[in-house]
Each structure stands twice: as structure tokens, then as C-alpha cells.
Design a protein around this motif. Sequence first.
Motif, PDB file in Angstrom:
ATOM      1  N   SER A  54       0.839  -1.192   0.000  1.00 33.34           N
ATOM      2  CA  SER A  54       0.000   0.000   0.000  1.00 33.34           C
ATOM      3  C   SER A  54       0.878   1.247   0.000  1.00 33.34           C
ATOM      4  CB  SER A  54      -0.907  -0.036   1.234  1.00 33.34           C
ATOM      5  OG  SER A  54      -1.837   1.017   1.186  1.00 33.34           O
ATOM      6  N   ALA A  67       0.133   4.008  -1.865  1.00 31.52           N
ATOM      7  CA  ALA A  67      -0.642   5.201  -2.201  1.00 31.52           C
ATOM      8  C   ALA A  67      -0.778   6.127  -0.997  1.00 31.52           C
ATOM      9  CB  ALA A  67      -2.032   4.791  -2.701  1.00 31.52           C
ATOM     10  N   LYS A 126       1.225   1.754  13.755  1.00 32.75           N
ATOM     11  CA  LYS A 126       0.519   1.449  12.500  1.00 32.75           C
ATOM     12  C   LYS A 126       0.685  -0.004  12.090  1.00 32.75           C
ATOM     13  CE  LYS A 126       0.212   5.901  10.811  1.00 32.75           C
ATOM     14  NZ  LYS A 126       0.691   7.017  10.031  1.00 32.75           N
TER      15      LYS A 126
HETATM   16  O1  C5P Z   1      -2.800   6.143   8.602  1.00 30.08           O
HETATM   17  P1  C5P Z   1      -1.825   6.558   7.558  1.00 30.08           P
HETATM   18  O2  C5P Z   1      -2.475   7.252   6.395  1.00 30.08           O
HETATM   19  O3  C5P Z   1      -0.625   7.287   8.048  1.00 30.08           O
HETATM   20  O4  C5P Z   1      -1.256   5.163   7.016  1.00 30.08           O
HETATM   21  C1  C5P Z   1      -0.472   5.096   5.889  1.00 30.08           C
HETATM   22  C2  C5P Z   1      -0.644   3.755   5.238  1.00 30.08           C
HETATM   23  O5  C5P Z   1      -2.028   3.403   5.170  1.00 30.08           O
HETATM   24  C3  C5P Z   1      -0.165   3.753   3.805  1.00 30.08           C
HETATM   25  O6  C5P Z   1       0.324   2.455   3.494  1.00 30.08           O
HETATM   26  C4  C5P Z   1      -1.438   4.079   3.016  1.00 30.08           C
HETATM   27  O7  C5P Z   1      -1.372   3.572   1.695  1.00 30.08           O
HETATM   28  C5  C5P Z   1      -2.500   3.365   3.842  1.00 30.08           C
HETATM   29  N1  C5P Z   1      -3.835   4.001   3.858  1.00 30.08           N
HETATM   30  C6  C5P Z   1      -4.903   3.393   3.188  1.00 30.08           C
HETATM   31  N2  C5P Z   1      -6.166   3.937   3.243  1.00 30.08           N
HETATM   32  C7  C5P Z   1      -6.394   5.070   3.945  1.00 30.08           C
HETATM   33  C8  C5P Z   1      -5.323   5.708   4.619  1.00 30.08           C
HETATM   34  C9  C5P Z   1      -4.064   5.146   4.542  1.00 30.08           C
HETATM   35  O8  C5P Z   1      -4.696   2.353   2.542  1.00 30.08           O
HETATM   36  N3  C5P Z   1      -7.623   5.583   3.965  1.00 30.08           N
END
Ligand code: C5P
Length: 218
Positions: free
Chosen positions: A92, A94, A157
Motif C-alpha cells: 500500500s 498510495a 501502525k
Molecule cells: O494512517 P496513515 O495514512 O498514516 O497510514 C499510511 C498507510 O495506510 C499507507 O500504506 C497508506 O497507503 C495506507 N492508507 C490506506 N487507506 C487510507 C489511509 C491510509 O490504505 N484511507
Amino acid sequence: AQNGALKNQRVLITAGGTREALDPVRFLTNRSSGKMGYALAQAAAEAGASVQLITTINRNVAYSVKTIMVESTQEMYDQVMSHVPDSDIFISAAAVADYRPAQKADQKIKKTDDNNMTINLVKNPDILAEVGRHKRQQYVVGFAAETQDLLAYADAKLKTKGADMLVANDVSRSDIGFSSDDNQVVVLTASHEPQYLPVQSKLDTARAIIQLIAKEYN
Ligand code: C5P
């Protein structure tokens, strides 16, 4: 450098910043360039994987990578959920918008005499956390961009998102992260001490991450 570290593995990767529409001509977004996600796609393909990229940004890839373009978090979520059952590894990368406008106006929003305007936001799904919660055999890798307390936030996280690996970088530094070509990350897993990678190109960072994933996954 081509190698077989991920031969026969199916890797699903998200890249870019999501765009959350306000009306037909406006959206909220962020500074993500998609470079890290594309570098990971190339590094995974070099390592012999079959790669499916779900991205908001269109960039060239030297290797054979299947690409699906999306705009919003909801679209990215839908595509990830439909492809994750056929994946062995989910990365992930993005920069997903945590919130989106509560409504998308059908017509362009007009200026009024009022000096203030309020945009109401609602929470988006957390794609990584959803995949982490429902994963079967998949190895799940998340990213964390932080401006303070990097290791503490990244470690939290790793657990709350159900990830197997968390790649963290300090975006308060202008020489690395976001649009820059170089990156420096620290890699966290449940079973290892944090591993600091050197400052290097995003492609070399991606290659190192892919090798760590291959080692952990196999
Ligand atoms: O919570 P935060 O945004 O800091 O976490 C970052 C990670 O979570 C990244 O790997 C990002 O791609 C993923 N993410 C996600 N969906 C969201 C928010 C973050 O997949 N709504």
C-alpha cells in the motif's frame, strides 16, 4: 538487476495520491507523485513477480506491469478489494485521503456573497487496514509518512493496520520523500529490530524493500 526473488508471486500495489471530488471541476488531493509506488512495481517485476498496479497517476514503467487508473479512495478501495483475493503480496504505497467531501455537487459550485465557505468531510475507508483485517495468505506491507516520532507512529501502525511490514519515512526532510527522487526509509516488522536503509534513489529503495519482502515472505 533481474532476479527471481519473487518468481511466480502476484503482487498488488497502490500508488499516487487519491483525488476527492468537490464538484465536476474541483478536487482535494495531496503531493504524492506516485514515484515510490511505480518504483516498487518495477522492482517487483524485476524480481520476477506478476504485478498489478492500482494508481491515480500515469507514469512510464519499463517492465510489464498491469495498470488500473483510479481517482478517488472509494474507487481505489473497490479495485483493491476485487484484486486482493488473487494476490500473494499487497503493498500500500498510495497516499490515500483520509476524508472526502460529504457531497459531490452535480454542477460547478458557484461563488456567493458570503466570505466564508465550509466543506463538510466524511471519513474514507482505510484500504490497508481493511486488507490487513481480512487477509488470508497475503503478506501485507504499509507505508507511514511522519513528521515526528517516526518509529513510535510506524510501530503503532504496523499493529493497528494488521500489516506484516511497515516502511516509514520522515517527510519533514525536504531532501527525501514525496516528489524527490531520493528516499530514506526504516523498515519495521513484528519480528525484527528496525532496519535503516541508506539514502538512495527511490528505485534502489524499492529494490531493497522488495528483497526484504521476499526474504520475509518465503
Ligand atoms: O494512517 P496513515 O495514512 O498514516 O497510514 C499510511 C498507510 O495506510 C499507507 O500504506 C497508506 O497507503 C495506507 N492508507 C490506506 N487507506 C487510507 C489511509 C491510509 O490504505 N484511507
